[in-house]
Design a protein around this motif. Structure first.
Motif, mmCIF file in Angstrom:
data_model
loop_
_atom_site.group_PDB
_atom_site.id
_atom_site.type_symbol
_atom_site.label_atom_id
_atom_site.label_comp_id
_atom_site.label_asym_id
_atom_site.label_seq_id
_atom_site.Cartn_x
_atom_site.Cartn_y
_atom_site.Cartn_z
ATOM 1 N N GLU A 16 -4.496 -7.936 15.087
ATOM 2 C CA GLU A 16 -3.576 -8.675 16.196
ATOM 3 C C GLU A 16 -2.425 -7.278 16.020
ATOM 4 O O GLU A 16 -2.241 -6.995 17.452
ATOM 5 C CB GLU A 16 -2.889 -10.064 16.083
ATOM 6 C CG GLU A 16 -4.234 -10.774 17.010
ATOM 7 C CD GLU A 16 -4.340 -10.250 18.182
ATOM 8 O OE1 GLU A 16 -3.465 -9.950 18.989
ATOM 9 O OE2 GLU A 16 -5.493 -10.845 18.686
ATOM 10 N N GLU A 17 -1.919 -7.685 14.986
ATOM 11 C CA GLU A 17 -0.958 -6.164 14.496
ATOM 12 C C GLU A 17 -1.406 -4.806 14.715
ATOM 13 O O GLU A 17 -0.471 -4.117 14.523
ATOM 14 C CB GLU A 17 0.033 -6.483 13.653
ATOM 15 C CG GLU A 17 0.278 -8.014 13.178
ATOM 16 C CD GLU A 17 1.676 -8.506 14.364
ATOM 17 O OE1 GLU A 17 2.178 -7.533 14.927
ATOM 18 O OE2 GLU A 17 1.940 -9.619 14.797
ATOM 19 N N THR A 18 -2.642 -4.771 14.823
ATOM 20 C CA THR A 18 -3.405 -3.476 14.475
ATOM 21 C C THR A 18 -4.275 -2.950 16.078
ATOM 22 O O THR A 18 -3.861 -1.759 15.987
ATOM 23 C CB THR A 18 -4.236 -2.786 12.785
ATOM 24 O OG1 THR A 18 -4.810 -4.000 13.300
ATOM 25 C CG2 THR A 18 -3.220 -3.313 12.439
ATOM 26 N N LYS A 19 -3.990 -4.501 16.523
ATOM 27 C CA LYS A 19 -4.779 -3.420 17.747
ATOM 28 C C LYS A 19 -4.201 -2.150 18.546
ATOM 29 O O LYS A 19 -5.221 -1.998 19.332
ATOM 30 C CB LYS A 19 -4.492 -4.515 19.214
ATOM 31 C CG LYS A 19 -5.620 -5.113 20.055
ATOM 32 C CD LYS A 19 -5.440 -6.336 20.540
ATOM 33 C CE LYS A 19 -6.868 -6.688 21.523
ATOM 34 N NZ LYS A 19 -7.090 -7.813 21.957
ATOM 35 N N GLU A 20 -3.218 -2.369 18.940
ATOM 36 C CA GLU A 20 -2.441 -1.602 19.608
ATOM 37 C C GLU A 20 -2.639 -0.185 18.975
ATOM 38 O O GLU A 20 -2.673 0.860 19.267
ATOM 39 C CB GLU A 20 -0.798 -2.075 20.096
ATOM 40 C CG GLU A 20 -0.309 -0.470 21.341
ATOM 41 C CD GLU A 20 0.594 -1.152 21.029
ATOM 42 O OE1 GLU A 20 1.813 -0.391 21.774
ATOM 43 O OE2 GLU A 20 1.695 -2.365 21.683
ATOM 44 N N LEU A 21 -2.169 -0.240 17.623
ATOM 45 C CA LEU A 21 -2.691 1.185 17.189
ATOM 46 C C LEU A 21 -4.625 1.787 17.417
ATOM 47 O O LEU A 21 -4.279 3.360 17.849
ATOM 48 C CB LEU A 21 -2.072 1.040 15.909
ATOM 49 C CG LEU A 21 -1.330 1.168 15.556
ATOM 50 C CD1 LEU A 21 -0.815 1.335 13.825
ATOM 51 C CD2 LEU A 21 -0.806 2.579 15.493
ATOM 52 N N THR A 176 -2.016 2.330 7.433
ATOM 53 C CA THR A 176 -3.982 3.471 7.724
ATOM 54 C C THR A 176 -3.463 4.442 9.160
ATOM 55 O O THR A 176 -4.885 4.969 8.747
ATOM 56 C CB THR A 176 -4.164 2.632 7.061
ATOM 57 O OG1 THR A 176 -3.717 1.799 5.666
ATOM 58 C CG2 THR A 176 -6.090 3.185 6.729
ATOM 59 N N PHE A 177 -3.667 2.787 9.708
ATOM 60 C CA PHE A 177 -4.240 3.735 11.026
ATOM 61 C C PHE A 177 -3.604 4.920 11.494
ATOM 62 O O PHE A 177 -3.807 5.650 12.218
ATOM 63 C CB PHE A 177 -3.880 2.660 12.508
ATOM 64 C CG PHE A 177 -5.504 1.701 12.276
ATOM 65 C CD1 PHE A 177 -6.343 1.977 13.210
ATOM 66 C CD2 PHE A 177 -5.215 0.216 11.915
ATOM 67 C CE1 PHE A 177 -7.450 1.517 12.879
ATOM 68 C CE2 PHE A 177 -5.944 -0.565 12.842
ATOM 69 C CZ PHE A 177 -7.106 0.055 12.814
ATOM 70 N N LEU A 178 -2.246 5.143 11.197
ATOM 71 C CA LEU A 178 -0.966 5.839 11.315
ATOM 72 C C LEU A 178 -1.869 7.393 10.596
ATOM 73 O O LEU A 178 -2.084 8.570 10.679
ATOM 74 C CB LEU A 178 0.136 6.295 11.070
ATOM 75 C CG LEU A 178 0.856 4.440 11.762
ATOM 76 C CD1 LEU A 178 2.033 4.208 11.955
ATOM 77 C CD2 LEU A 178 0.985 5.631 13.522
ATOM 78 N N LEU A 179 -2.189 7.036 8.923
ATOM 79 C CA LEU A 179 -2.787 8.297 8.196
ATOM 80 C C LEU A 179 -4.151 9.098 8.947
ATOM 81 O O LEU A 179 -4.430 9.706 9.423
ATOM 82 C CB LEU A 179 -3.531 7.671 7.287
ATOM 83 C CG LEU A 179 -4.019 7.862 6.411
ATOM 84 C CD1 LEU A 179 -3.474 9.572 6.034
ATOM 85 C CD2 LEU A 179 -5.254 7.565 5.537
ATOM 86 N N PHE A 180 -5.445 7.803 9.770
ATOM 87 C CA PHE A 180 -6.134 8.305 10.797
ATOM 88 C C PHE A 180 -5.378 9.204 11.364
ATOM 89 O O PHE A 180 -5.820 10.433 12.249
ATOM 90 C CB PHE A 180 -6.848 7.332 11.135
ATOM 91 C CG PHE A 180 -7.891 7.049 10.004
ATOM 92 C CD1 PHE A 180 -9.225 7.450 10.372
ATOM 93 C CD2 PHE A 180 -7.833 6.229 9.110
ATOM 94 C CE1 PHE A 180 -10.480 7.202 9.280
ATOM 95 C CE2 PHE A 180 -8.394 5.558 8.388
ATOM 96 C CZ PHE A 180 -9.933 6.668 8.475
ATOM 97 N N LYS A 181 -4.472 8.952 12.350
ATOM 98 C CA LYS A 181 -4.100 9.986 13.477
ATOM 99 C C LYS A 181 -3.404 10.950 12.592
ATOM 100 O O LYS A 181 -3.580 11.866 13.917
ATOM 101 C CB LYS A 181 -2.811 8.790 14.067
ATOM 102 C CG LYS A 181 -2.134 9.196 15.321
ATOM 103 C CD LYS A 181 -0.890 8.521 16.062
ATOM 104 C CE LYS A 181 -1.058 9.125 17.453
ATOM 105 N NZ LYS A 181 0.176 8.002 17.937
#
Length: 191
Positions: A16-21, A176-181
């Motif tokens: 839920e907390e990473t869905k938007e990213l 970690t999603f921001l790392l990929f971004k």
């Protein structure tokens, strides 16, 4: 609370907390060009390179805190890049895990990518510009790509989590999603 409930709470919170990213990063990703069969060979090389630098940064940190964490995504990406004639693709992205909970959050993103990677791998054969590629190691389309995810779930089921660990893991999954971004902004000439 039983271990299964803790695991479900951990996974639910992470999802839920990473869905938007997750959705934000996926919408502009080069991998979409594989799914619509419009990717060029140079774009594919870039996609492999960008994934390599992100996975390499995250996997080395996760490995410090999770026992028996053994993923080969970085190695498989490196092999694909080398098979495409690339040899200078080492960029260092800043990424750190400080404890087990952070490693669990980072691993959620790394291992959770397996399903998407499997779907992308199945679609590569339909891309005209990639028809000359030999078998791929990373985007291979094989069910065995899910091995790491299954091991991750097994590890989660082996212990309980308190609220602080769940929050810490979730924050690191977002990072970690921001790392990929960040990695998806790199070009082959960035290093």
């Amino acid at each position: 609370m039983t271990v299964l409930i803790w695991v479900m709470e951990m996974l639910s919170n992470l999802r839920e907390e990473t869905k938007e990213l997750h959705n934000d990063i996926e919408k502009d990703n080069i991998a979409n060009k594989i799914m619509d069969n419009s990717i060029s060979l140079e774009e594919y090389k870039l996609l492999l390179f960008q994934n390599y630098i992100a996975y390499k940064s995250a996997e080395s940190e996760i490995d410090k805190f999770l026992p028996n964490y053994g993923t080969d995504k970085t190695d498989r990406l490196k092999q694909d890049l080398e098979n495409l004639g690339l040899s200078n693709f080492d960029c260092e992205l800043e990424f750190k895990c400080s404890n087990e909970a952070e490693a669990i959050g980072a691993a959620y993103v790394i291992e959770g990518s397996a399903m998407g990677g499997m779907l992308i791998g199945k679609e590569i054969k339909n891309c005209t510009s990639l028809s000359s590629l030999q078998d791929q190691y990373f985007f291979n389309g094989e069910r065995s790509s899910m091995t790491g995810w299954n091991a991750y779930l097994k590890y989660l089921r082996s212990r309980e989590f308190n609220e602080q660990e769940i929050l810490t893991a979730t924050k690191k999954a977002q990072e970690t999603f921001l790392l990929f971004k960040e990695a998806f902004n790199y070009t082959l000439s960035s290093c």
